[in-house]
Write a protein that holds these residues in place. Sequence first.
Motif, PDB file in Angstrom:
ATOM      1  N   TYR A 109      -3.222   1.295 -18.544  1.00  0.00           N
ATOM      2  CA  TYR A 109      -3.793  -0.144 -18.203  1.00  0.00           C
ATOM      3  C   TYR A 109      -4.850   0.236 -17.467  1.00  0.00           C
ATOM      4  O   TYR A 109      -6.180  -0.334 -17.836  1.00  0.00           O
ATOM      5  N   VAL A 110      -5.222   0.998 -16.904  1.00  0.00           N
ATOM      6  CA  VAL A 110      -6.455   1.277 -15.973  1.00  0.00           C
ATOM      7  C   VAL A 110      -7.578   2.069 -16.811  1.00  0.00           C
ATOM      8  O   VAL A 110      -8.504   1.587 -16.746  1.00  0.00           O
ATOM      9  N   HIS A 111      -7.138   2.882 -17.724  1.00  0.00           N
ATOM     10  CA  HIS A 111      -7.882   3.803 -18.388  1.00  0.00           C
ATOM     11  C   HIS A 111      -8.458   3.272 -19.664  1.00  0.00           C
ATOM     12  O   HIS A 111      -9.423   3.663 -20.372  1.00  0.00           O
ATOM     13  N   GLY A 137      -5.375  18.811 -10.661  1.00  0.00           N
ATOM     14  CA  GLY A 137      -5.470  19.975 -11.414  1.00  0.00           C
ATOM     15  C   GLY A 137      -6.698  19.380 -12.545  1.00  0.00           C
ATOM     16  O   GLY A 137      -7.614  18.837 -12.283  1.00  0.00           O
ATOM     17  N   ASP A 138      -6.458  19.779 -13.973  1.00  0.00           N
ATOM     18  CA  ASP A 138      -7.390  19.191 -14.992  1.00  0.00           C
ATOM     19  C   ASP A 138      -7.060  17.878 -15.488  1.00  0.00           C
ATOM     20  O   ASP A 138      -6.594  17.896 -16.770  1.00  0.00           O
ATOM     21  N   TYR A 139      -7.251  16.961 -14.810  1.00  0.00           N
ATOM     22  CA  TYR A 139      -7.015  15.641 -15.036  1.00  0.00           C
ATOM     23  C   TYR A 139      -8.039  14.932 -15.864  1.00  0.00           C
ATOM     24  O   TYR A 139      -7.868  13.822 -16.236  1.00  0.00           O
ATOM     25  N   ARG A 140      -9.145  15.863 -16.374  1.00  0.00           N
ATOM     26  CA  ARG A 140     -10.284  15.212 -17.142  1.00  0.00           C
ATOM     27  C   ARG A 140     -10.840  13.998 -16.717  1.00  0.00           C
ATOM     28  O   ARG A 140     -11.501  13.889 -15.622  1.00  0.00           O
ATOM     29  N   SER A 141     -10.743  12.635 -17.768  1.00  0.00           N
ATOM     30  CA  SER A 141     -11.429  11.538 -17.550  1.00  0.00           C
ATOM     31  C   SER A 141     -10.514  10.500 -16.522  1.00  0.00           C
ATOM     32  O   SER A 141     -11.155   9.495 -16.376  1.00  0.00           O
ATOM     33  N   LEU A 142      -9.477  10.840 -16.034  1.00  0.00           N
ATOM     34  CA  LEU A 142      -8.713  10.110 -15.411  1.00  0.00           C
ATOM     35  C   LEU A 142      -9.384   9.938 -13.950  1.00  0.00           C
ATOM     36  O   LEU A 142      -9.805  10.783 -13.466  1.00  0.00           O
ATOM     37  N   LEU A 143      -9.100   8.691 -13.300  1.00  0.00           N
ATOM     38  CA  LEU A 143      -9.244   8.760 -11.951  1.00  0.00           C
ATOM     39  C   LEU A 143      -8.399   9.573 -11.270  1.00  0.00           C
ATOM     40  O   LEU A 143      -7.290   9.606 -11.413  1.00  0.00           O
ATOM     41  N   PRO A 144      -9.023  10.165 -10.117  1.00  0.00           N
ATOM     42  CA  PRO A 144      -8.060  10.960  -9.485  1.00  0.00           C
ATOM     43  C   PRO A 144      -6.911  10.483  -8.640  1.00  0.00           C
ATOM     44  O   PRO A 144      -6.039  10.797  -8.363  1.00  0.00           O
ATOM     45  N   GLU A 145      -7.157   9.009  -8.301  1.00  0.00           N
ATOM     46  CA  GLU A 145      -6.123   8.170  -7.563  1.00  0.00           C
ATOM     47  C   GLU A 145      -6.176   7.023  -8.115  1.00  0.00           C
ATOM     48  O   GLU A 145      -7.175   6.242  -8.344  1.00  0.00           O
ATOM     49  N   ILE A 146      -4.741   6.378  -8.248  1.00  0.00           N
ATOM     50  CA  ILE A 146      -4.726   5.022  -8.951  1.00  0.00           C
ATOM     51  C   ILE A 146      -3.712   4.255  -7.849  1.00  0.00           C
ATOM     52  O   ILE A 146      -2.373   4.927  -7.559  1.00  0.00           O
ATOM     53  N   SER A 147      -4.025   3.213  -7.585  1.00  0.00           N
ATOM     54  CA  SER A 147      -2.929   2.260  -6.732  1.00  0.00           C
ATOM     55  C   SER A 147      -2.877   1.020  -7.433  1.00  0.00           C
ATOM     56  O   SER A 147      -3.597   0.303  -7.706  1.00  0.00           O
ATOM     57  N   GLY A 148      -1.570   0.720  -7.210  1.00  0.00           N
ATOM     58  CA  GLY A 148      -1.251  -0.451  -8.025  1.00  0.00           C
ATOM     59  C   GLY A 148      -1.765  -1.715  -7.055  1.00  0.00           C
ATOM     60  O   GLY A 148      -1.779  -2.838  -7.466  1.00  0.00           O
ATOM     61  N   LEU A 149      -1.879  -1.317  -5.515  1.00  0.00           N
ATOM     62  CA  LEU A 149      -2.690  -2.482  -4.668  1.00  0.00           C
ATOM     63  C   LEU A 149      -3.941  -2.850  -5.605  1.00  0.00           C
ATOM     64  O   LEU A 149      -4.227  -3.943  -5.369  1.00  0.00           O
ATOM     65  N   ARG A 150      -4.798  -2.017  -6.051  1.00  0.00           N
ATOM     66  CA  ARG A 150      -6.048  -2.401  -6.542  1.00  0.00           C
ATOM     67  C   ARG A 150      -5.760  -3.198  -7.972  1.00  0.00           C
ATOM     68  O   ARG A 150      -6.841  -3.780  -8.332  1.00  0.00           O
ATOM     69  N   TRP A 151      -4.854  -2.686  -8.731  1.00  0.00           N
ATOM     70  CA  TRP A 151      -4.951  -2.868 -10.198  1.00  0.00           C
ATOM     71  C   TRP A 151      -4.020  -4.394 -10.440  1.00  0.00           C
ATOM     72  O   TRP A 151      -3.600  -4.593 -11.685  1.00  0.00           O
ATOM     73  N   THR A 152      -3.158  -4.783  -9.477  1.00  0.00           N
ATOM     74  CA  THR A 152      -2.369  -5.975  -9.524  1.00  0.00           C
ATOM     75  C   THR A 152      -2.779  -6.984  -8.693  1.00  0.00           C
ATOM     76  O   THR A 152      -3.947  -6.942  -8.055  1.00  0.00           O
ATOM     77  N   SER A 153      -2.044  -8.123  -8.753  1.00  0.00           N
ATOM     78  CA  SER A 153      -2.679  -9.387  -7.819  1.00  0.00           C
ATOM     79  C   SER A 153      -1.814  -9.270  -6.348  1.00  0.00           C
ATOM     80  O   SER A 153      -2.023 -10.271  -5.590  1.00  0.00           O
ATOM     81  N   LYS A 154      -1.285  -8.166  -6.130  1.00  0.00           N
ATOM     82  CA  LYS A 154      -0.890  -7.994  -4.570  1.00  0.00           C
ATOM     83  C   LYS A 154      -1.595  -8.475  -3.741  1.00  0.00           C
ATOM     84  O   LYS A 154      -1.128  -9.228  -2.650  1.00  0.00           O
ATOM     85  N   LEU A 155      -2.787  -8.360  -3.565  1.00  0.00           N
ATOM     86  CA  LEU A 155      -3.652  -8.542  -2.542  1.00  0.00           C
ATOM     87  C   LEU A 155      -4.582  -9.773  -2.755  1.00  0.00           C
ATOM     88  O   LEU A 155      -5.500 -10.057  -1.669  1.00  0.00           O
ATOM     89  N   ASP A 156      -4.493 -10.489  -3.767  1.00  0.00           N
ATOM     90  CA  ASP A 156      -5.236 -11.609  -4.210  1.00  0.00           C
ATOM     91  C   ASP A 156      -5.349 -12.691  -3.086  1.00  0.00           C
ATOM     92  O   ASP A 156      -6.145 -13.198  -3.056  1.00  0.00           O
ATOM     93  N   ASN A 157      -4.201 -12.971  -2.479  1.00  0.00           N
ATOM     94  CA  ASN A 157      -4.185 -14.023  -1.617  1.00  0.00           C
ATOM     95  C   ASN A 157      -3.949 -13.452  -0.030  1.00  0.00           C
ATOM     96  O   ASN A 157      -3.557 -14.365   0.863  1.00  0.00           O
ATOM     97  N   LEU A 158      -4.443 -12.219   0.272  1.00  0.00           N
ATOM     98  CA  LEU A 158      -4.264 -11.614   1.420  1.00  0.00           C
ATOM     99  C   LEU A 158      -5.318 -12.272   2.211  1.00  0.00           C
ATOM    100  O   LEU A 158      -6.493 -12.431   1.665  1.00  0.00           O
ATOM    101  N   GLU A 159      -5.180 -12.734   3.317  1.00  0.00           N
ATOM    102  CA  GLU A 159      -6.322 -13.433   4.231  1.00  0.00           C
ATOM    103  C   GLU A 159      -6.880 -12.374   4.955  1.00  0.00           C
ATOM    104  O   GLU A 159      -6.226 -11.324   5.607  1.00  0.00           O
TER     105      GLU A 159
END
Length: 166
Positions: A109-111, A137-159
């Motif tokens: 989904y992210v890449h 290690g050798d993760y190539r073109s992948l982002l080194p760190e991926i968080s579901g907080l960033r890629w989902t709607s969990k924080l969309d309504n956070l005030e």
Amino acid sequence: MDITTNRLIQIQWDGPYVINDLPKLKNEETDYGIYQIYGNHPVYGHDVLLYIGKADYQTLGKRISQENWLDTNDSNNTKIYVGRFHGSNTPSEIEWSIEIDLAERLLIYVHKPAYNARSISTLRDIEFQNIHILNWGDYRSLLPEISGLRWTSKLDNLEYDIYKWM
């Protein structure tokens, strides 16, 4: 809303391998996980991320060999990177399988690899909100760190308020 509870998935990447190396990836104790395929794409160019897949209940070597990566326009330059999961202890087979599935779907989904087109468009939001992936290690073109907080709607309504000096 609890935003601090995460499911940490750590993946140690190794590669590159070529198609002829697949017999080396059949260790029945460790060779389960995620893999990336790099090669040439008519639109995106040379040596680009083409596909992310998973080997679950079968070894990486067996799973990758089931796909026809030899039948590409430049199979001699196809590169394979394999990701093995690691942590403080090996989970149960069912838990390991769940982590492999979650990691594969969030990585796709992210890449957005070109040959994973069917899996790119949707992500079951609630299932991924607390997933946190660290690529080592050798993760190539992948982002080194991926968080579901960033890629989902969990924080969309956070005030929140913009920081300012008092």
